[in-house]
Design an enzyme around this catalytic site. Structure first.
Site, PDB file in Angstrom:
ATOM      1  N   ARG A  52       0.803  -1.231   0.000  1.00 26.10           N
ATOM      2  CA  ARG A  52       0.000   0.000   0.000  1.00 26.10           C
ATOM      3  C   ARG A  52       0.828   1.269   0.000  1.00 26.10           C
ATOM      4  NH1 ARG A  52      -2.806  -3.755   1.914  1.00 26.10           N
ATOM      5  NH2 ARG A  52      -0.853  -4.283   2.883  1.00 26.10           N
ATOM      6  N   THR A  53       1.772   1.336   0.927  1.00 26.98           N
ATOM      7  CA  THR A  53       2.452   2.615   1.134  1.00 26.98           C
ATOM      8  C   THR A  53       3.247   2.995  -0.110  1.00 26.98           C
ATOM      9  OG1 THR A  53       2.546   2.151   3.481  1.00 26.98           O
ATOM     10  CG2 THR A  53       3.994   3.884   2.683  1.00 26.98           C
ATOM     11  N   LYS A  81      26.085  -3.953  -0.550  1.00 26.41           N
ATOM     12  CA  LYS A  81      27.546  -3.832  -0.705  1.00 26.41           C
ATOM     13  C   LYS A  81      28.151  -3.087   0.477  1.00 26.41           C
ATOM     14  CE  LYS A  81      27.354  -3.210  -5.735  1.00 26.41           C
ATOM     15  NZ  LYS A  81      27.593  -2.163  -6.746  1.00 26.41           N
ATOM     16  N   ARG A 102      11.348   3.928   3.531  1.00 20.01           N
ATOM     17  CA  ARG A 102      10.933   2.968   4.578  1.00 20.01           C
ATOM     18  C   ARG A 102      12.149   2.120   4.926  1.00 20.01           C
ATOM     19  NH1 ARG A 102       5.715  -0.856   4.716  1.00 20.01           N
ATOM     20  NH2 ARG A 102       4.894   1.155   5.343  1.00 20.01           N
ATOM     21  N   HIS A 130       5.150   6.287  11.609  1.00 23.57           N
ATOM     22  CA  HIS A 130       4.587   6.178  10.254  1.00 23.57           C
ATOM     23  C   HIS A 130       3.607   7.337  10.082  1.00 23.57           C
ATOM     24  CE1 HIS A 130       3.407   4.518   6.537  1.00 23.57           C
ATOM     25  NE2 HIS A 130       3.061   3.296   6.894  1.00 23.57           N
TER      26      HIS A 130
HETATM   27  C1  NCD Z   1       1.688  -0.844   8.315  1.00 19.88           C
HETATM   28  C2  NCD Z   1       3.178  -0.634   8.421  1.00 19.88           C
HETATM   29  O1  NCD Z   1       3.929  -0.944   7.497  1.00 19.88           O
HETATM   30  O2  NCD Z   1       3.559  -0.136   9.452  1.00 19.88           O
HETATM   31  N1  NCD Z   1       1.189  -0.956   7.025  1.00 19.88           N
HETATM   32  C3  NCD Z   1       1.034   0.162   6.246  1.00 19.88           C
HETATM   33  O3  NCD Z   1       1.934   0.947   6.044  1.00 19.88           O
HETATM   34  N2  NCD Z   1      -0.183   0.387   5.746  1.00 19.88           N
HETATM   35  C4  NCD Z   1       1.169  -1.838   9.244  1.00 19.88           C
HETATM   36  C5  NCD Z   1       1.767  -3.207   9.321  1.00 19.88           C
HETATM   37  O4  NCD Z   1       2.682  -3.561   8.574  1.00 19.88           O
HETATM   38  O5  NCD Z   1       1.302  -3.974  10.157  1.00 19.88           O
END
Ligand code: NCD
Length: 301
Positions: A52-53, A81, A102, A130
């Site tokens: 999703r993100t 590396k 991320r 997040h």
């Molecule tokens: C979450 C995350 O990655 O923190 N998902 C997201 O970004 N929608 C929640 C999760 O992974 O449980």
């Protein structure tokens, strides 16, 4: 606002502005032909799994008429590396106009921001924060309730220790008046004490009273990847399972949210119930991220 790193960097006014910018984006979305970000490039550096993100960041940029470059498989990244994050960020700053990152380690987005010459968006730093997800969550809640005006009772359930979404959401909800928060988690997965305030409720059992009294239930996945002891994960992963029986204890206007992915904590039958709003929540990722990209790039809408 140069970067989006933590939930507590926002004022209430900034949150309101982002939510209303996202609303504008949502009304523009069906027209499908925005080109206000033409010539801009978003880099998505994702060193932890994501569907999703990352895809909603990329969709947001494409919907705005911009373009994207991604690094998604750490196996093919110079990180394997031994390249350190500050170097990667210096390099990618020279390629892209904005970077969503991320990573596995708490604090990485802040570290990236120290070396970046373009805006950084924290798309999840290990068990840290997040913040862009929390804006999606607030947007979704405010589509159903007059957040900040009427009393809204929000209950967070599941892995509150390692779940970064609930850390950021808790901080952001503090900006709004008339929000009553309940934390429900097994003792070993409790919300970090520095995020709990006087007046919050905490519980280890998801009682019928809590279910019935909540306007918003924010369920979360037990974060398997943060456990050293997988037996412990197995013991905890299904501590609370939302099935149709549980959800029927929620009131009719109440909403069940989840940042997704859900594993076993919400059964598929629940998807058909009116309270189930997690897919709607996931869709809201695009207008929120369109709002954030345009804001950080200084694009007027
Ligand atoms: C979450 C995350 O990655 O923190 N998902 C997201 O970004 N929608 C929640 C999760 O992974 O449980």
């Amino acid at each position: 606002m140069q970067h989006i790193l933590r939930a507590d960097q926002f004022t209430r006014q900034q949150v309101d502005e982002i939510l209303s910018r996202a609303k504008t984006m949502q009304t523009l979305l069906p027209r499908n032909a925005l080109d206000i970000a033409r010539g801009h490039i978003l880099a998505a550096l994702f060193y932890e799994p994501s569907t999703r993100t990352r895809l909603s960041f990329e969709t947001a940029m494409l919907r705005l008429g911009g373009q994207t470059i991604s690094e998604t498989d750490v196996q093919f990244s110079s990180a394997t590396k031994g390249e350190v994050l500050p170097d990667t960020i210096r390099i990618v700053s020279g390629y892209a106009d904005i970077i969503a990152i991320r990573s596995k380690h708490k604090g990485d987005a802040e570290l990236a921001a120290q070396y970046a010459t373009v805006p950084i968006l924290n798309a999840g730093d290990g068990p840290g924060e997040h913040p862009t997800q929390s804006l999606i969550d607030l947007y979704t809640i405010s589509e159903h309730f007059a957040l900040g005006k009427e009393t809204v009772r929000v209950t967070m359930v599941g892995d509150l220790k390692y779940g970064r979404t609930v850390h950021s959401l808790t901080k952001m909800l503090r900006l709004f008046e008339n929000v009553a928060i309940t934390f429900v988690a097994p003792e070993v997965l409790a919300m970090p004490s520095e995020l709990v305030q006087e007046g919050d409720n905490t519980a280890t059992e998801l009682s019928d009273d809590i279910l019935g009294a909540s306007d918003v239930i924010y369920d979360t996945r037990v974060q398997k990847e943060r456990f050293d002891d997988l037996a412990e994960y197995e013991r905890l992963k299904s501590a609370y399972v939302f099935d149709t029986e549980k959800v029927s204890k929620m009131h009719e206007e109440a909403i069940l949210l989840h940042p997704l992915p859900r594993i076993t904590e919400i059964t598929p039958e629940v998807d058909e119930l009116p309270q189930a709003r997690y897919f709607e929540q996931a869709r809201n990722g695009v207008p929120i991220r369109m709002a954030l990209i345009t804001k950080l790039l200084g694009i007027r809408i």
